[in-house]
Write an enzyme that holds these catalytic residues in place. Structure first.
Site, PDB file in Angstrom:
ATOM      1  N   GLN A  29      -8.025   1.779 -11.222  1.00 27.48           N
ATOM      2  CA  GLN A  29      -9.452   2.069 -11.362  1.00 27.48           C
ATOM      3  C   GLN A  29      -9.981   3.027 -10.302  1.00 27.48           C
ATOM      4  O   GLN A  29     -11.110   3.509 -10.423  1.00 27.48           O
ATOM      5  CB  GLN A  29     -10.266   0.779 -11.352  1.00 27.48           C
ATOM      6  N   GLY A  49     -13.586  -7.885  -9.086  1.00 27.96           N
ATOM      7  CA  GLY A  49     -12.175  -7.521  -9.055  1.00 27.96           C
ATOM      8  C   GLY A  49     -12.048  -6.020  -9.224  1.00 27.96           C
ATOM      9  O   GLY A  49     -12.926  -5.362  -9.797  1.00 27.96           O
ATOM     10  N   HIS A  59      -7.941 -10.312 -16.301  1.00 27.76           N
ATOM     11  CA  HIS A  59      -8.588  -9.012 -16.472  1.00 27.76           C
ATOM     12  C   HIS A  59      -7.938  -7.960 -15.571  1.00 27.76           C
ATOM     13  O   HIS A  59      -7.592  -6.854 -16.035  1.00 27.76           O
ATOM     14  CB  HIS A  59     -10.078  -9.156 -16.150  1.00 27.76           C
ATOM     15  N   GLU A  60      -7.763  -8.290 -14.292  1.00 28.72           N
ATOM     16  CA  GLU A  60      -7.222  -7.304 -13.359  1.00 28.72           C
ATOM     17  C   GLU A  60      -5.741  -7.041 -13.597  1.00 28.72           C
ATOM     18  O   GLU A  60      -5.277  -5.897 -13.488  1.00 28.72           O
ATOM     19  CB  GLU A  60      -7.469  -7.742 -11.914  1.00 28.72           C
ATOM     20  N   CYS A 103     -16.655  -4.604 -17.471  1.00 32.16           N
ATOM     21  CA  CYS A 103     -15.631  -3.898 -16.689  1.00 32.16           C
ATOM     22  C   CYS A 103     -16.271  -2.713 -15.981  1.00 32.16           C
ATOM     23  O   CYS A 103     -17.072  -1.977 -16.569  1.00 32.16           O
ATOM     24  CB  CYS A 103     -14.516  -3.415 -17.616  1.00 32.16           C
ATOM     25  N   LEU A 104     -15.907  -2.533 -14.722  1.00 33.37           N
ATOM     26  CA  LEU A 104     -16.444  -1.417 -13.951  1.00 33.37           C
ATOM     27  C   LEU A 104     -16.029  -0.071 -14.529  1.00 33.37           C
ATOM     28  O   LEU A 104     -16.715   0.932 -14.307  1.00 33.37           O
ATOM     29  CB  LEU A 104     -15.981  -1.523 -12.496  1.00 33.37           C
ATOM     30  N   HIS A 158      -5.280  -4.632 -16.386  1.00 33.71           N
ATOM     31  CA  HIS A 158      -5.453  -3.239 -15.969  1.00 33.71           C
ATOM     32  C   HIS A 158      -4.118  -2.630 -15.538  1.00 33.71           C
ATOM     33  O   HIS A 158      -3.853  -1.452 -15.810  1.00 33.71           O
ATOM     34  CB  HIS A 158      -6.427  -3.154 -14.784  1.00 33.71           C
TER      35      HIS A 158
END
Length: 218
Positions: A71, A66, A167-168, A125-126, A171
């Protein structure tokens, strides 16, 4: 200094994309801590399509399952999701990790269903590279959003796809997974040995050895 219109910001960002991908913004950048702006006609369809494609390529290259627009530095309520779920049957059964076809979420929100039952698993997480931590999240959520063509999305999502949705969407509200994590579970992913230490389908062993609680229903 005047702020560049969002349309122009996105145009400039995409023009700088290297091989169709963009750098991922790391924790500490204010764009990850501000609620993103709802998508409301700031980008024409062609520019939105280009942005979505670059987000898809960036997610795949990372690799991740995702990616939210903040991000890559774009403060819009937009996210892309996709998970091939190439895991063992044991992990699939424990985590509800099933394949999630590529999809785009515009202005998403979620709420718990099934009484808000929570389950806890390691998550990364990226934008926080090198670490993972246990997060208790709703096992099932009701997702409301639009797709990239403005069609309404209103559906229940469970298992690992529900975790990705949460999660997304978080963000887009300026929330990182660490804000919801059990910090005693925080673990390095810098070496394969560190990853394998807590690679069990559930975090029960990690909870016992590191000394943190899990949800009673988890």
């Amino acid at each position: 200094m005047p702020t560049m219109p969002l349309h122009d910001q996105v145009e400039a960002l995409l023009a700088a994309a290297d091989a169709g991908t963009l750098p991922i913004v790391a924790a500490g950048d204010p764009v990850l801590r501000r609620p993103a702006e709802p998508v409301d006609g700031q980008l024409d369809d062609a520019l939105l399509d280009r942005l979505v494609e670059v987000m898809r390529r960036t997610m795949h290259a990372a690799p991740g399952v995702g990616l939210a627009a903040p991000q890559i530095g774009v403060a819009l309520r937009l996210a892309v999701l996709e998970d091939a779920a190439t895991v063992t049957e044991e992990v699939r059964a424990a985590r509800g990790r099933v394949p999630l076809p590529f999809r785009v979420l515009v202005n998403p929100s979620y709420e718990a269903v099934d009484g808000g039952r929570r389950v806890a698993f390691y998550e990364g997480c990226l934008s926080v590279p090198g670490y993972q931590a246990v997060v208790a999240r709703h096992e099932r959520v009701r997702l409301r959003a639009l797709d990239e063509r403005g069609r309404a999305v209103d559906e229940e999502v469970g298992g690992w796809p529900a975790r990705i949705v949460q999660h997304e969407t978080d963000h887009l509200d300026g929330t990182l997974y660490l804000d919801r994590a059990e910090l005693r579970s925080l673990s390095s992913t810098q070496t394969q040995a560190a990853v394998e230490r807590w690679a069990q389908p559930t975090p029960r062993l990690a909870a016992a050895e590191l000394g943190f609680p899990l949800p009673e229903s988890g």
